[in-house]
Design a protein around this motif. Structure first.
Motif, PDB file in Angstrom:
ATOM      1  N   GLY A  16      -0.512  11.398  10.373  1.00  0.00           N
ATOM      2  CA  GLY A  16      -1.072   9.940  10.027  1.00  0.00           C
ATOM      3  C   GLY A  16      -0.165   9.892   8.613  1.00  0.00           C
ATOM      4  O   GLY A  16      -0.526   9.042   7.843  1.00  0.00           O
ATOM      5  N   LYS A  17       1.132  10.185   8.606  1.00  0.00           N
ATOM      6  CA  LYS A  17       2.000  10.187   7.519  1.00  0.00           C
ATOM      7  C   LYS A  17       3.227   9.021   8.128  1.00  0.00           C
ATOM      8  O   LYS A  17       3.824   9.394   9.099  1.00  0.00           O
ATOM      9  N   SER A  18       3.852   8.655   7.167  1.00  0.00           N
ATOM     10  CA  SER A  18       4.925   7.873   7.376  1.00  0.00           C
ATOM     11  C   SER A  18       6.089   8.959   7.568  1.00  0.00           C
ATOM     12  O   SER A  18       6.349   9.754   6.879  1.00  0.00           O
ATOM     13  N   SER A  19       6.910   8.602   8.859  1.00  0.00           N
ATOM     14  CA  SER A  19       8.063   9.444   8.930  1.00  0.00           C
ATOM     15  C   SER A  19       8.988   8.914   9.888  1.00  0.00           C
ATOM     16  O   SER A  19       8.855   8.176  10.909  1.00  0.00           O
ATOM     17  N   ASN A  20      10.188   9.071   9.885  1.00  0.00           N
ATOM     18  CA  ASN A  20      11.285   8.393  10.647  1.00  0.00           C
ATOM     19  C   ASN A  20      11.446   9.129  12.009  1.00  0.00           C
ATOM     20  O   ASN A  20      12.077   8.503  12.874  1.00  0.00           O
ATOM     21  N   ALA A  21      10.728  10.092  12.026  1.00  0.00           N
ATOM     22  CA  ALA A  21      10.524  10.774  13.398  1.00  0.00           C
ATOM     23  C   ALA A  21       9.275  10.387  14.302  1.00  0.00           C
ATOM     24  O   ALA A  21       8.980  10.917  15.103  1.00  0.00           O
ATOM     25  N   LEU A  67       0.808  -0.952  -0.078  1.00  0.00           N
ATOM     26  CA  LEU A  67      -0.056  -0.059  -0.060  1.00  0.00           C
ATOM     27  C   LEU A  67       0.877   1.309  -0.122  1.00  0.00           C
ATOM     28  O   LEU A  67       1.981   1.399   0.760  1.00  0.00           O
ATOM     29  N   LEU A  68       0.177   2.327  -0.727  1.00  0.00           N
ATOM     30  CA  LEU A  68       1.016   3.562  -0.878  1.00  0.00           C
ATOM     31  C   LEU A  68       0.292   4.240   0.745  1.00  0.00           C
ATOM     32  O   LEU A  68      -0.799   4.399   1.000  1.00  0.00           O
ATOM     33  N   VAL A  69       1.314   5.038   1.201  1.00  0.00           N
ATOM     34  CA  VAL A  69       1.305   5.793   2.480  1.00  0.00           C
ATOM     35  C   VAL A  69       1.765   7.175   2.429  1.00  0.00           C
ATOM     36  O   VAL A  69       3.127   7.309   1.771  1.00  0.00           O
ATOM     37  N   GLN A 106       9.757   0.700  -0.265  1.00  0.00           N
ATOM     38  CA  GLN A 106      10.086   1.737  -1.227  1.00  0.00           C
ATOM     39  C   GLN A 106       9.758   3.135  -0.754  1.00  0.00           C
ATOM     40  O   GLN A 106       8.586   3.420  -0.520  1.00  0.00           O
ATOM     41  N   GLN A 107      10.730   4.042  -1.164  1.00  0.00           N
ATOM     42  CA  GLN A 107      10.331   5.521  -1.265  1.00  0.00           C
ATOM     43  C   GLN A 107       9.817   5.741  -2.677  1.00  0.00           C
ATOM     44  O   GLN A 107      10.625   5.586  -3.707  1.00  0.00           O
ATOM     45  N   VAL A 108       8.690   6.693  -2.800  1.00  0.00           N
ATOM     46  CA  VAL A 108       8.329   7.252  -4.081  1.00  0.00           C
ATOM     47  C   VAL A 108       8.089   8.691  -3.961  1.00  0.00           C
ATOM     48  O   VAL A 108       7.431   8.966  -3.188  1.00  0.00           O
ATOM     49  N   VAL A 109       8.690   9.471  -4.950  1.00  0.00           N
ATOM     50  CA  VAL A 109       8.620  10.855  -4.871  1.00  0.00           C
ATOM     51  C   VAL A 109       8.309  11.345  -6.347  1.00  0.00           C
ATOM     52  O   VAL A 109       9.342  11.080  -7.079  1.00  0.00           O
ATOM     53  N   ILE A 110       7.140  11.677  -6.655  1.00  0.00           N
ATOM     54  CA  ILE A 110       6.774  11.934  -7.978  1.00  0.00           C
ATOM     55  C   ILE A 110       6.011  13.155  -8.006  1.00  0.00           C
ATOM     56  O   ILE A 110       5.111  13.247  -7.184  1.00  0.00           O
ATOM     57  N   GLY A 111       6.521  14.278  -8.701  1.00  0.00           N
ATOM     58  CA  GLY A 111       6.015  15.419  -8.926  1.00  0.00           C
ATOM     59  C   GLY A 111       5.865  16.333  -7.448  1.00  0.00           C
ATOM     60  O   GLY A 111       4.892  17.052  -7.153  1.00  0.00           O
ATOM     61  N   GLY A 112       6.978  15.865  -6.605  1.00  0.00           N
ATOM     62  CA  GLY A 112       7.122  16.496  -5.313  1.00  0.00           C
ATOM     63  C   GLY A 112       6.280  16.059  -4.351  1.00  0.00           C
ATOM     64  O   GLY A 112       6.307  16.234  -3.154  1.00  0.00           O
ATOM     65  N   ASN A 147      11.548  13.483   6.306  1.00  0.00           N
ATOM     66  CA  ASN A 147      11.648  12.575   7.036  1.00  0.00           C
ATOM     67  C   ASN A 147      11.400  11.261   6.551  1.00  0.00           C
ATOM     68  O   ASN A 147      10.854  10.326   7.210  1.00  0.00           O
ATOM     69  N   LEU A 148      11.896  11.033   5.495  1.00  0.00           N
ATOM     70  CA  LEU A 148      11.550   9.876   4.664  1.00  0.00           C
ATOM     71  C   LEU A 148      12.395   8.729   5.239  1.00  0.00           C
ATOM     72  O   LEU A 148      13.375   8.689   6.013  1.00  0.00           O
TER      73      LEU A 148
END
Length: 139
Positions: free
Chosen positions: A104-109, A82-84, A124-130, A90-91
């Motif tokens: 409610g977001k994924s964060s290493n903090a 799932l995408l979160v 996986q980390q996904v960054v598309i269009g910011g 803080n990826l």
């Protein structure tokens, strides 16, 4: 908007929950259940603990002057790849257990998350269009 990365997500199971009128929830955020209702009432996951899953659509707050009193439904993916939504500053690292911040977001903090007594893992980390997203495996 996260539209370009939908193709990476694989939903195995999904549930439906109620969203209270005054509650605004964002797409791809982690949600928990608020109370023991059937169907469950959804609330934003803001700290470590047991999540219900990942909300699959934006649910804006209702303008009470114009709203009906009908219940609003949200689709929550509970199992799959799932995408979160992620905190871009803080990826999390691939292979880490999923952590959640106060939004409610994924964060290493953030704090540790479990779903159905299992630990979701960042794949996986996904960054598309910011737009920062984490692809996370949920059992």
């Amino acid at each position: 908007m996260a539209t370009p990365v939908y193709g990476k997500q694989f939903i195995r199971f999904a549930e439906t929950g109620l969203v209270e009128d005054a509650t605004a929830l964002e797409q791809f955020t982690l949600v928990k259940t608020a109370g023991a209702t059937e169907p469950p009432t959804l609330a934003l996951m803001t700290a470590a603990g047991e999540a219900f899953g990942v909300l699959q659509q934006d649910v804006p707050a209702v303008d009470l002057d114009k709203a009906t009193t009908l219940a609003r439904l949200g689709t929550v993916a509970t199992s799959g790849l799932l995408l979160v939504a992620a905190d871009g500053a803080n990826l999390q690292v691939q292979g880490d257990p999923l952590l959640v911040d106060a939004n409610g977001k994924s964060s290493n903090a953030g704090g540790a998350v479990t779903v159905a007594a299992t630990t979701p893992i960042v794949r996986q980390q996904v960054v598309i269009g910011g737009v920062a997203m984490a692809l996370v495996s949920f059992n």
